[in-house]
Design a protein around this motif. Structure first.
Motif, mmCIF file in Angstrom:
data_model
loop_
_atom_site.group_PDB
_atom_site.id
_atom_site.type_symbol
_atom_site.label_atom_id
_atom_site.label_comp_id
_atom_site.label_asym_id
_atom_site.label_seq_id
_atom_site.Cartn_x
_atom_site.Cartn_y
_atom_site.Cartn_z
ATOM 1 N N SER A 80 0.840 -1.200 0.000
ATOM 2 C CA SER A 80 0.000 0.000 0.000
ATOM 3 C C SER A 80 0.871 1.245 0.000
ATOM 4 N N ALA A 81 0.239 2.360 -0.358
ATOM 5 C CA ALA A 81 0.924 3.658 -0.359
ATOM 6 C C ALA A 81 -0.083 4.714 0.085
ATOM 7 N N MET A 82 0.413 5.731 0.771
ATOM 8 C CA MET A 82 -0.447 6.812 1.221
ATOM 9 C C MET A 82 0.231 8.142 0.909
ATOM 10 N N SER A 107 -4.230 0.709 -2.293
ATOM 11 C CA SER A 107 -3.915 -0.691 -1.998
ATOM 12 C C SER A 107 -3.571 -1.361 -3.319
ATOM 13 N N PHE A 108 -2.567 -2.239 -3.277
ATOM 14 C CA PHE A 108 -2.087 -2.871 -4.508
ATOM 15 C C PHE A 108 -2.392 -4.361 -4.514
ATOM 16 N N GLY A 109 -2.682 -4.875 -5.703
ATOM 17 C CA GLY A 109 -2.959 -6.292 -5.897
ATOM 18 C C GLY A 109 -1.826 -6.929 -6.688
ATOM 19 N N PRO A 110 -2.160 -7.959 -7.453
ATOM 20 C CA PRO A 110 -1.143 -8.664 -8.250
ATOM 21 C C PRO A 110 -0.382 -7.721 -9.186
ATOM 22 N N LYS A 111 0.883 -8.012 -9.369
ATOM 23 C CA LYS A 111 1.778 -7.263 -10.259
ATOM 24 C C LYS A 111 1.910 -5.789 -9.863
ATOM 25 N N HIS A 113 -0.286 -3.678 -9.189
ATOM 26 C CA HIS A 113 -1.308 -2.833 -9.806
ATOM 27 C C HIS A 113 -2.268 -2.362 -8.726
ATOM 28 N N PRO A 114 -2.681 -1.092 -8.766
ATOM 29 C CA PRO A 114 -3.650 -0.614 -7.778
ATOM 30 C C PRO A 114 -4.985 -1.339 -7.929
ATOM 31 N N ASP A 115 -5.580 -1.751 -6.782
ATOM 32 C CA ASP A 115 -6.898 -2.364 -6.849
ATOM 33 C C ASP A 115 -7.944 -1.596 -6.041
ATOM 34 N N LYS A 116 -7.490 -0.726 -5.137
ATOM 35 C CA LYS A 116 -8.418 0.122 -4.393
ATOM 36 C C LYS A 116 -7.721 1.439 -4.083
ATOM 37 N N VAL A 117 -8.460 2.535 -4.268
ATOM 38 C CA VAL A 117 -7.950 3.872 -3.971
ATOM 39 C C VAL A 117 -8.988 4.564 -3.098
ATOM 40 N N SER A 144 -15.287 11.807 1.077
ATOM 41 C CA SER A 144 -14.407 10.677 0.768
ATOM 42 C C SER A 144 -14.961 9.945 -0.442
ATOM 43 N N ILE A 145 -14.087 9.369 -1.257
ATOM 44 C CA ILE A 145 -14.506 8.533 -2.386
ATOM 45 C C ILE A 145 -13.621 7.286 -2.405
ATOM 46 N N ASP A 146 -14.268 6.107 -2.426
ATOM 47 C CA ASP A 146 -13.556 4.834 -2.559
ATOM 48 C C ASP A 146 -13.682 4.368 -4.004
ATOM 49 N N PHE A 147 -12.551 4.084 -4.631
ATOM 50 C CA PHE A 147 -12.521 3.633 -6.020
ATOM 51 C C PHE A 147 -12.046 2.181 -6.052
ATOM 52 N N LEU A 148 -12.763 1.312 -6.750
ATOM 53 C CA LEU A 148 -12.309 -0.047 -6.998
ATOM 54 C C LEU A 148 -11.796 -0.098 -8.428
ATOM 55 N N VAL A 149 -10.594 -0.650 -8.596
ATOM 56 C CA VAL A 149 -9.926 -0.650 -9.892
ATOM 57 C C VAL A 149 -9.696 -2.095 -10.338
#
Length: 181
Positions: A80-82, A107-111, A113-117, A144-149
């Motif tokens: 993860s990164a903030m 939050s990062f997933g496989p490879k 890649h971002p999967d949630k912001v 606040s806005i939650d993005f699923l990628v």
């Protein structure tokens, strides 16, 4: 980096004028502190002072903030990164997007890649169509806005929290009375 200092106890490397480049992306900061585990692998990164992350390609995106932190797993995978202290986003995709928030957590997933912001603390986004004749600019303001990628590239879902407002702005040349809220 212009200068580096390596210390033990705690094991860390402090880089002044840090610049990290990878194929298709780059990262810069006035100061980058790399915290190391006992086996000398990276555990945590702390960047401060004009932090800038840029990804290239067809969806070139730039993220700027006064401070950023990232956490790395023991298998050398970005977890993860903030970004905090007032975050600015500029994206030059087919549709131009810019935004601001007090903090952005990725939050990062496989490879890697971002999967949630999660963008929080007075989020404001403005999306403008590539062709002003093809649509209207849209502005979203929320607490606040939650993005699923999906696959690190495609926005699958965005959910606002707290009071939110979506404004369809008039195209260039139209009057302000033409906007919809």
């Amino acid at each position: 980096a212009r200068r580096g200092i390596i210390t033990k106890g705690p094991n860390r490397v402090v880089l002044k004028g840090a610049h990290v480049a990878r194929t298709g992306s780059e990262f810069t900061a006035d100061t980058l502190t790399v915290y190391l585990r006992d086996d000398s692998t990276i555990e945590h990164l702390l960047a401060s002072g004009d932090v800038r992350a840029v990804s290239g390609g067809e969806s070139a995106t730039e993220l700027r903030a006064p401070r950023a932190e990232a956490w790395i797993t023991e298998k050398n995978v970005l977890r993860s990164a903030m970004f905090s202290g007032g975050v600015a986003l500029h994206s030059a995709r087919s549709e131009f997007m810019q935004g601001t928030a007090g903090q952005v957590t990725v939050s990062f997933g496989p490879k890697n890649h971002p999967d949630k912001v999660i963008a929080s603390d007075k989020v404001k986004l403005l999306q403008q169509p590539a062709d002003s004749k093809a649509g209207h600019p849209v502005e979203v303001a929320a607490s606040s806005i939650d993005f699923l990628v999906r696959d690190g590239r495609t926005l699958e879902q965005a959910v606002t929290s707290g009071p939110a407002q979506i404004t369809v702005l008039p195209p260039p040349g139209a009057s302000a009375q033409d906007s919809l809220q």
